[in-house]
Write a protein that holds these residues in place. Structure first.
Motif, PDB file in Angstrom:
ATOM      1  N   UNK A   1       0.784  -1.227   0.000  1.00  0.00           N
ATOM      2  CA  UNK A   1       0.000   0.000   0.000  1.00  0.00           C
ATOM      3  C   UNK A   1       0.818   1.281   0.000  1.00  0.00           C
TER       4      UNK A   1
ATOM      5  N   UNK B   1       2.856   4.255  -1.259  1.00  0.00           N
ATOM      6  CA  UNK B   1       2.996   4.864  -2.592  1.00  0.00           C
ATOM      7  C   UNK B   1       4.476   5.070  -2.924  1.00  0.00           C
TER       8      UNK B   1
ATOM      9  N   UNK C   1       4.926  -4.581   8.876  1.00  0.00           N
ATOM     10  CA  UNK C   1       5.117  -3.318   8.168  1.00  0.00           C
ATOM     11  C   UNK C   1       6.369  -3.327   7.296  1.00  0.00           C
TER      12      UNK C   1
ATOM     13  N   UNK D   1       9.360  -0.650   5.563  1.00  0.00           N
ATOM     14  CA  UNK D   1       9.965   0.678   5.742  1.00  0.00           C
ATOM     15  C   UNK D   1      10.974   0.847   4.618  1.00  0.00           C
TER      16      UNK D   1
ATOM     17  N   UNK E   1       9.363   5.652   3.860  1.00  0.00           N
ATOM     18  CA  UNK E   1       7.932   5.406   3.956  1.00  0.00           C
ATOM     19  C   UNK E   1       7.685   4.194   4.837  1.00  0.00           C
ATOM     20  N   UNK E   2       6.752   4.314   5.744  1.00  0.00           N
ATOM     21  CA  UNK E   2       6.402   3.222   6.634  1.00  0.00           C
ATOM     22  C   UNK E   2       4.928   2.901   6.442  1.00  0.00           C
ATOM     23  N   UNK E   3       4.636   1.657   6.075  1.00  0.00           N
ATOM     24  CA  UNK E   3       3.237   1.318   5.867  1.00  0.00           C
ATOM     25  C   UNK E   3       3.043  -0.166   5.644  1.00  0.00           C
ATOM     26  N   UNK E   4       1.813  -0.518   5.281  1.00  0.00           N
ATOM     27  CA  UNK E   4       1.427  -1.902   5.052  1.00  0.00           C
ATOM     28  C   UNK E   4       2.024  -2.370   3.735  1.00  0.00           C
TER      29      UNK E   4
ATOM     30  N   UNK F   1      -4.516  -2.941   1.359  1.00  0.00           N
ATOM     31  CA  UNK F   1      -3.429  -2.018   1.001  1.00  0.00           C
ATOM     32  C   UNK F   1      -2.896  -2.254  -0.419  1.00  0.00           C
TER      33      UNK F   1
ATOM     34  N   UNK G   1      -8.513   1.855   3.482  1.00  0.00           N
ATOM     35  CA  UNK G   1      -7.928   0.657   2.870  1.00  0.00           C
ATOM     36  C   UNK G   1      -6.406   0.680   2.870  1.00  0.00           C
ATOM     37  N   UNK G   2      -5.811   1.861   2.893  1.00  0.00           N
ATOM     38  CA  UNK G   2      -4.342   1.924   2.862  1.00  0.00           C
ATOM     39  C   UNK G   2      -3.772   1.637   4.254  1.00  0.00           C
TER      40      UNK G   2
ATOM     41  N   UNK H   1      -2.310   2.423   8.009  1.00  0.00           N
ATOM     42  CA  UNK H   1      -1.423   3.464   8.520  1.00  0.00           C
ATOM     43  C   UNK H   1      -0.258   3.674   7.557  1.00  0.00           C
ATOM     44  N   UNK H   2      -0.043   4.916   7.165  1.00  0.00           N
ATOM     45  CA  UNK H   2       1.040   5.249   6.234  1.00  0.00           C
ATOM     46  C   UNK H   2       1.757   6.475   6.768  1.00  0.00           C
ATOM     47  N   UNK H   3       3.088   6.365   6.939  1.00  0.00           N
ATOM     48  CA  UNK H   3       3.846   7.482   7.504  1.00  0.00           C
ATOM     49  C   UNK H   3       5.062   7.790   6.659  1.00  0.00           C
ATOM     50  N   UNK H   4       5.523   9.027   6.785  1.00  0.00           N
ATOM     51  CA  UNK H   4       6.635   9.530   5.986  1.00  0.00           C
ATOM     52  C   UNK H   4       7.689  10.101   6.906  1.00  0.00           C
TER      53      UNK H   4
END
Lengths: 394, 394
Positions: free
Chosen positions: A124, A126, A271, A273, A286-289, A295, B280-281, B283-286
């Protein structure tokens, strides 16, 4: 905009779910699933299911083919056929993208359609779009990160619970995080595909998966290893990293040890990264699923919406000629083995603590080559690279 | 594509640098700086400098006005004038965007141009674009993170060195990370602007900066506080967070305590770490450079290239009516004061350890209101919220 989905496993169902549940206010509400291609035995399960791919190819109202079959064939042939029939293609299939991206891009250009693959790396997250956007302005010389959620889940659970690799792998399989054959996730092949795609785009060059790329996974890690690392205040992660320097690049996948206060050590569960370093943007991560039904389907939808809205992604010709050189990466490594390493590493500073050895300042190529020899004698050998801040004392 | 830059401070010079140093292969090489608007006393410093804004407005070859003046006026008036003259506007100015985004959007729509502001939040992090892209598919119900690099640098350095707030603030000022008047960074006003912009976009509503939004900064933190937190295995960060639930939302800026293994605790130096949660995405972090010459200029260039390439950003009408309610956020808080808190917090579970108090399960609205009363008696009072995983034992 009409789409056809090839395959209706977890991710394909995620795409259907997002489209069918879309509030009218969202762009996704304007996407129409015309067909789902399935194997003949499933053809009658739902009205829009078909096993006849030619029908999809011949239907001029289908704008986009969404490939979520996974694996090389028939995915490769079906993607090419879709492009040749003037249809955009969107895929989550990292294995086929890592091997045929240049071919798909050329075919897409020839037939004036697009080939997008956001969901093939980072689930998920981007990731591809932002890597490509950074490249509009910057040179990107480093790609690195935790690219595989399954192995991260296993290492994180082992660290939290002290349980064995086998028990946690079984748990990951029960949760649907790991396949029955877990090799792609635990031996680094999944990361290899993702790093080939990412670094290839970053450096505008072709990097093909293969034995020349250094990979060592987590199959051999034990609860005792985790306990030993903990005692030294190290947190282990399976890292992929590539660095370009002048006309060379490195490509290394290996277990890596961090201090608890380093950000990678804080990446838990399944997760991902993933990060890049660019000339003016600096380090961006970027940290996410990194996987999972919704996702990954979300990332596929982003590509579909970009096609719907006519947003163009970066076009790379992959014409840079770079040489693979893993000798430039020099680090400290911890090796756990029942063998005596004094002869193999006679040229290096060596510390020993029981079955654990610390080799100082060795380049990745030499280290991985030596391990490939040693594993013939000790099939359970395990090693990890010390990230720069981690203190090199056993 | 021709642009005019308003202001030639650090960030404006960064934009010039990126454009002037661009390799021909990059899209940035096709951007042309027609004018730089400066104060009259600088007008003669360089050939393309001018103090005559009307000349820029009247020049039909100028496509984009890049506003990097900062502050409300004359930025607001000049942005409006540019939009009225049919020019796209790109800005890094969080203060003016937080207050006039709806007006600017309306004016841009009226004159069929675009108003983009990627660099106003998160510096080089592609935050706004990815928040907007997530919103094409998802509802986003949470915005949270470390939005201010200066305060993160101060807290990180205090933690690493044990030095006083005053000494590290001085160091930050010497490094150019903090202004001579540091209030915006250390009292939470900068975060307030960024969270207003981000949460406003996320929820499609108008959130105006003001006293109704809870803010408590790091001005009062001492080396003794840091030592006390360390002893309890807590790492302190200045966090901004907003959560939407049904027709209400919370908006809270306050020091927050993490365990060393949590990802926020691994955000060092002047980095930002900003995140969202979508349907749906997930948790997303930058994580990236939240300020600075080149990262901020990079984000401005991304907007300029989107205009050049005709890529449309999400259009929000900000018409959702939500009610601010900070009573739904219930956490544990550590307060350091010389006052006796037993009466003020008679209704709560209270632990005491010297000058430190732990109040259990108090909602953010009540906590901040009580602190606003107590600070009248102890102007040095400090508090921090315990993040959920941090253990609530003093």
């Amino acid at each position: 905009m009409k789409i056809a989905i090839l395959g209706h496993g977890t991710v394909g169902q995620g795409v259907s779910e997002i489209i069918n549940d879309a509030p009218v206010s969202k762009s996704t509400a304007q996407i129409d699933i015309a067909y789902v291609w399935v194997r003949p035995e499933k053809e009658n399960d739902q009205p829009h299911y078909t096993a006849d791919y030619q029908k999809i190819l011949d239907d001029p109202t289908v704008d986009v083919v969404v490939e979520v079959l996974g694996g090389i064939e028939p995915a490769r042939t079906m993607i090419l056929a879709a492009l040749e029939h003037g249809k955009h293609v969107v895929t989550a299939n990292k294995a086929v993208v890592a091997r045929y991206l240049v071919l798909f891009n050329q075919m897409a250009e020839k037939h004036q359609v697009k080939f997008y693959f956001e969901s093939s790396v980072g689930g998920g997250i981007p990731w591809i779009i932002n890597l490509e956007r950074a490249l509009r302005i910057d040179e990107v010389d480093s790609i690195h990160g935790i690219f595989n959620g399954t192995s991260n889940f296993i290492l994180d659970q082992m660290t939290k619970t002290g349980a064995s690799f086998e028990d946690i792998l079984k748990e990951a399989q029960d949760l649907g995080y790991a396949e029955a054959d877990p090799s792609a996730d635990i031996d680094g092949f999944d990361i290899e595909n993702k790093l080939c795609i990412s670094a290839g785009i970053a450096y505008n060059t072709v990097i093909e998966p293969g034995d020349q790329l250094l990979k060592f996974g987590i199959r051999n890690i034990t609860a005792a290893d985790i306990a030993f690392f903990k005692k030294h205040n190290w947190v282990v992660k399976l890292l992929g990293r590539s660095l370009r320097k002048e006309d060379t690049y490195s490509f290394i996948i290996e277990p890596t040890l961090y201090l608890p206060g380093e950000i990678e050590a804080g990446v838990h569960d399944n997760y991902n990264y993933v990060g890049l370093r660019g000339t003016t943007i600096g380090k961006l991560s970027f940290n996410g699923q990194g996987a999972g039904k919704l996702p990954t389907a979300h990332a596929l939808m982003q590509d579909i919406l970009d096609l719907q809205q006519g947003a163009n992604h970066l076009y790379q010709n992959f014409d840079q000629k770079l040489v693979l050189d893993n000798r430039r990466s020099i680090r400290n490594y911890v090796i756990r083995t029942e063998l005596d390493l004094r002869q193999s590493f006679a040229d290096y500073d060596l510390q020993q603590n029981g079955h654990y050895w610390l080799v100082a300042d060795i380049n990745a190529e030499d280290l991985h080559r030596k391990i490939a020899d040693l594993i013939q004698q000790d099939e359970h050998i395990f090693f990890a690279c010390l990230n720069r801040r981690a203190q090199a004392i056993l």
